[in-house]
Design a protein around this motif. Structure first.
Motif, PDB file in Angstrom:
ATOM      1  N   ILE A 209       0.883  -1.166   0.000  1.00  0.00           N
ATOM      2  CA  ILE A 209       0.000   0.000   0.000  1.00  0.00           C
ATOM      3  C   ILE A 209       0.919   1.213   0.000  1.00  0.00           C
ATOM      4  N   GLU A 210       1.030   1.857  -1.112  1.00  0.00           N
ATOM      5  CA  GLU A 210       2.008   2.938  -1.268  1.00  0.00           C
ATOM      6  C   GLU A 210       1.572   4.189  -0.501  1.00  0.00           C
ATOM      7  N   PRO A 211       2.537   5.047  -0.123  1.00  0.00           N
ATOM      8  CA  PRO A 211       2.193   6.295   0.568  1.00  0.00           C
ATOM      9  C   PRO A 211       1.266   7.157  -0.276  1.00  0.00           C
ATOM     10  N   GLY A 212       0.464   7.990   0.389  1.00  0.00           N
ATOM     11  CA  GLY A 212      -0.405   8.914  -0.335  1.00  0.00           C
ATOM     12  C   GLY A 212      -1.860   8.861   0.085  1.00  0.00           C
ATOM     13  N   LEU A 213      -2.267   7.753   0.729  1.00  0.00           N
ATOM     14  CA  LEU A 213      -3.646   7.666   1.207  1.00  0.00           C
ATOM     15  C   LEU A 213      -3.774   8.363   2.566  1.00  0.00           C
ATOM     16  N   GLY A 214      -4.995   8.648   2.948  1.00  0.00           N
ATOM     17  CA  GLY A 214      -5.236   9.126   4.290  1.00  0.00           C
ATOM     18  C   GLY A 214      -5.040   7.998   5.289  1.00  0.00           C
ATOM     19  N   ARG A 215      -4.883   8.358   6.568  1.00  0.00           N
ATOM     20  CA  ARG A 215      -4.629   7.339   7.583  1.00  0.00           C
ATOM     21  C   ARG A 215      -5.741   6.310   7.643  1.00  0.00           C
ATOM     22  N   ASP A 216      -6.987   6.777   7.722  1.00  0.00           N
ATOM     23  CA  ASP A 216      -8.115   5.858   7.855  1.00  0.00           C
ATOM     24  C   ASP A 216      -8.310   5.036   6.588  1.00  0.00           C
TER      25      ASP A 216
END
Length: 258
Positions: A209-216
């Motif tokens: 799951i690459e960086p860039g999504l929100g925490r939730d």
């Protein structure tokens, strides 16, 4: 046969582990990385006992999804003690997030401290997350993988426990990919179980799951993918799928249409 093999293995395992714990104390004087190599040797001897006595082996899938360089977050399912003894054989020089109290255990805690694991004081609620992030940031600077069990504890097959926020916090604060690690060890090596079955444990690394999504959003994505993959591996070995609790409908809310 299963009971006899389990008894023989437990005797051999605890005897050998006791011998190594005391006999290898000298390695605490070595540089950290060299000491870790000795720990890896010990873990390979335990793997030999598993195969020779229990007839228990393992297979790894999806190694292409594990980054070859730099730090990342490994979010691993935790069903038994088996995977804790394989992490150093599966990935290079991991730093495992663990309870700070474990560092106070005689001998074992000394090895864990020397290996520079990430110890979190859960009693200090306001500081627990902050101390985890601080420790993980140090490990990131060393280029080592960070291992976290997102449900926080060993979870028996078929049982559901919610995912804790810690892995989502690390994802956002460290800007690192999450590599989910599914497995079915609990089918063969139950949580706190004396009996251990022969067979082949499956371990599968899923795409990051690459960086860039929100925490939730990252936490929800991790739970969806990791639970589905784990259920697939557990069912493949003849175990039960996870029984998730039904969502509670607030009082006065209309019932869902079929």
């Amino acid at each position: 046969m299963t009971v006899a093999r389990s008894l023989l293995f437990n005797i051999a395992f605890f005897t050998w582990t006791t011998v190594c714990c005391f006999g290898l104390l000298w390695m605490l004087l070595l540089p950290r990385r060299q000491m870790v190599h000795v720990v890896e040797w010990y873990l390979r001897t335990v793997y030999f006992l598993e195969r020779a006595i229990l007839g228990l082996d393992y297979e790894v899938r999806g190694l292409e999804n594990v980054p070859r360089n730099g730090s990342y977050i490994l979010a691993a399912k935790h069903q038994s003690a088996w995977e804790t003894m394989k992490l150093h054989l599966l990935i290079d020089d991991p730093a495992i997030i663990l309870k700070r109290e474990l560092l106070f255990l005689p001998i074992w805690g000394w090895y864990a401290a020397k290996a520079r694991m990430i110890a979190v004081d859960r009693s200090a609620r306001g500081r627990a997350i902050a101390s985890m992030v601080e420790g993980a940031a140090r490990v990131k600077s060393e280029g080592r993988p960070i291992v976290i069990f997102p449900q926080g504890t060993r979870t028996a097959i078929g049982r559901y426990l919610p995912y804790r926020v810690g892995v989502g916090v690390l994802y956002k604060e460290l800007d690192l990919p999450i590599v989910p690690m599914a497995l079915n060890s609990g089918v063969y090596w139950g949580r706190r179980s004396f009996r251990k079955r022969s067979g082949k444990i499956l371990v599968e690394f899923l795409p990051p799951i690459e960086p860039g999504l929100g925490r939730d959003a990252a936490l929800a994505e991790l739970e969806t993918r990791l639970e589905a993959a784990t259920d697939r591996l557990v069912v493949e070995a003849g175990g039960p799928p996870t029984q998730k609790p039904a969502k509670q409908v607030p009082q006065g809310a209309p019932a869902a249409m079929p």
